[in-house]
Design a protein around this motif. Structure first.
Motif: not given
Lengths: 290, 325
Positions: B271-292
């Motif tokens: 139950x991550x508050x729903x308004x942090x989900x898009x930011x989390x997805x964005x951060x994940x996308x960048x981190x995974x692309x750059x480092x893994x």
């Protein structure tokens, strides 16, 4: 009626051209399709608005400050996320894919940051320009004339940078042939960082003008981004004159199609046009075929 | 080893709704549907080698066609579904024939335009699609072969079966002649053409299969949410699928599934508050692309490499992850 629609199209086209310029510059120099570009527009509008509210500066004084702010932000984005990727094999599919994924990620983050900082309620930028001009049948608010004026000034400034300064020459050299530019000892990283700065400043100006004519809110970046895609494909990805002519043309086409064919489907026409241009002349009207 | 893991996983998935409550079953069904969508994007991204920002349009066309046929013309779900899938595949073939000869950014932008046109038509064709308000009250599929899909649990099993069939079919596909042709084209188009592979045909077939799987997901989406609106099918729906594939691992079939679990089930469950989900997805996308760049699957390979540094084993992990530098 027709003259009025043409005039409206010209105003809209000016903003479109301005928003497409920054986008096409980055593609031309770094081969980056920057999906986060629309969010820079949005943040630019919020920066201008916030500076005006905090300091009480008028629009014309707040805009340059905000432009510097967004330029710095744009460079930081480049240094942190894109430079490591461009250093690698920037021509391979893998590299291209990664660059797009990263800018898509930035899009999410910047938009959510704006929602958290400023909330979602729409606001407006007050340019402090009132009154109208009437020429024949055409009615035009002074505010819209100022928009055209600002766009003209910025386009002239961009041309001056590109054709009269050393860094502008270096930039055009990189856009034409990156290996060649490297071979004669140009520092491509620094020049591409400079392009990101210029692009951010242009985005900020376009966003602030949009915010003055319509509304400032965190989701305002989506439509100009899609328009920038259409315009740069229409005018040729990476071409500066293409972005200006393309922007004005799309503004006119959209207004005329909206007035005479169907208002609800006006955006469908512009996207159809994009597909048509891509299929018939993929390099765009002003692009060099590669 | 792998077979055992698969059987255990299947047993867990079959037992899950009996052990968990209604809400968990709902969440798992949502995850399954997104897994189907991510799988379709995974095929296009990993095996055709194209970023397709138009994937959400295929989902929308299938979901809307099926639901409109049912609601306006009273057609049975099981009759409307094949019609909707046929429509999606035909449209994908036409679009693919026109657009797949474009390269890199041009293909991405033209598919984005296609997605926008589809969304705008749905939003503005009021008489048929009910415009931005959308279609409401979409019923669960009618009973067939004595099976009813009224309950949440039965719908979960329907989604599970669809996903399992897709996975099996795609698993066979990527090992088939067509699959190997796709991989050859992805790796080096010029070389593939040189050795006599019909490049254009392979790519169109790849896009059509991707659209078919996306269409299957779309068929389930309508009855599951009971509402369809154009706002569900923006650019971001496609980007969400891309994030799942990239986080899970590009170029694998299990990757998209892991990505869907990681990005649909886990955030909701915690139950991550729903308004942090898009930011989390964005951060994940960048981190995974750059480092893994190999995604979670790639990381598994890296870890396995540390634990068992035998040269024969490391062949398994020969994914995109090795090109991280």
């Amino acid at each position: 009626m027709l003259a009025q629609q043409l005039a409206n199209g010209l105003v809209l086209g000016s903003i479109y051209a301005l928003s497409a310029l920054g986008f096409t510059l980055i593609f031309g120099a770094a081969r980056v399709v920057n999906f986060a570009y629309g969010e820079l527009l949005m943040l630019g509008a919020f920066f201008t608005l916030t500076i005006m509210m905090w300091s009480g500066l008028p629009f014309y004084a707040a805009l340059p400050v905000a432009m510097v702010g967004i330029a710095v932000l744009s460079v930081i984005m480049f240094l942190l996320t894109l430079r490591p990727l461009l250093r690698g094999a920037y021509t391979s599919l893998q590299g291209e894919l990664q660059v797009i994924l990263v800018t898509l990620g930035l899009l999410y983050i910047l938009r959510e940051a704006a929602v958290i900082i400023w909330g979602t309620a729409p606001r407006q930028i007050d340019m402090g320009v009132t009154g109208i001009q009437i020429v024949g049948d055409v009615v035009m608010t002074n505010q819209r004339l100022v928009v055209i004026g600002v766009m003209a000034v910025l386009v002239l400034a961009l041309y001056w940078i590109l054709y009269r300064t050393n860094i502008g020459k270096a930039l055009r050299a990189i856009a034409q042939n990156r290996e060649g530019a490297l071979a004669i000892g140009l520092n491509t990283d620094r020049i591409i960082a400079f392009v990101f700065a210029v692009s951010g400043a242009m985005a900020c100006a376009a966003g602030s003008l949009l915010g003055a004519l319509y509304a400032v809110e965190p989701h305002m970046g989506g439509a100009p981004l899609l328009k920038a895609f259409v315009i740069v494909i229409f005018g040729g990805l990476g071409s500066v004159p293409g972005a200006i002519v393309g922007g004005l043309a799309i503004g006119l086409i959209e207004n005329l199609a909206g007035a005479y064919i169907s208002f609800a489907f006006k955006d469908v026409f512009t996207f159809m046009l994009l597909i048509g241009v891509l299929l018939l002349r993929p390099a765009g009207l002003f692009g060099r075929s590669r | 080893m792998r077979i055992v893991a698969l059987i255990i996983l299947a047993a867990i998935m079959i037992a899950a709704p009996s052990l968990l409550g209604d809400y968990q079953t709902y969440l798992l069904t949502l995850t399954l549907i997104w897994a189907i969508l991510a799988l379709s994007m995974g095929l296009v991204l990993g095996f055709v080698g194209q970023i397709n920002l138009g994937q959400a349009a295929f989902v929308a066309i299938s979901a809307y066609t099926c639901s409109i046929l049912r609601q306006r013309y009273g057609v049975d779900f099981w009759l409307a579904a094949p019609v909707a899938l046929a429509a999606v595949v035909i449209i994908a073939a036409l679009v693919g024939l026109l657009t797949l000869r474009l390269k890199g950014p041009f293909f991405i932008l033209v598919m984005l335009a296609f997605a926008e046109i589809t969304r705008l038509v749905i939003a503005n064709w009021q008489d048929v699609t009910n415009g931005p308000l959308g279609l409401k009250g979409i019923m669960p599929p009618e009973p067939i072969l004595g099976l009813s899909f009224e309950t949440k649990r039965s719908f979960y099993f329907l989604a599970l079966v669809v996903l399992a069939v897709c996975l099996l079919a795609l698993w066979r596909l990527v090992r088939s002649r067509t699959g190997r042709m796709l991989i050859a084209v992805r790796e080096d188009e010029l070389l593939a053409e040189f050795v006599g592979i019909p490049v254009m045909r392979s790519k169109v077939i790849g896009l059509c299969i991707g659209a078919f799987v996306a269409g299957l997901g779309g068929l389930l989406l309508g009855p599951f949410l009971s509402i369809l609106a154009p706002s569900q099918f923006t650019l971001f729906a496609s980007v969400d699928m891309i994030v799942m594939v990239v986080v899970g691992g590009v170029g694998t079939l299990v990757g998209p599934l892991i990505g869907a679990v990681f990005l649909v089930y886990v955030p909701e469950y915690l139950s991550f508050t729903s308004h942090f989900r898009p930011a989390m997805m964005g951060a994940l996308l960048i981190i995974v692309t750059l480092f893994a760049p190999g995604g979670l699957i790639g990381l598994v390979g890296v870890v396995r490499g540390w634990l068992m540094p035998t040269p024969s084993k490391s062949l398994d992990a020969k994914g995109e992850g090795d090109h991280a530098g």
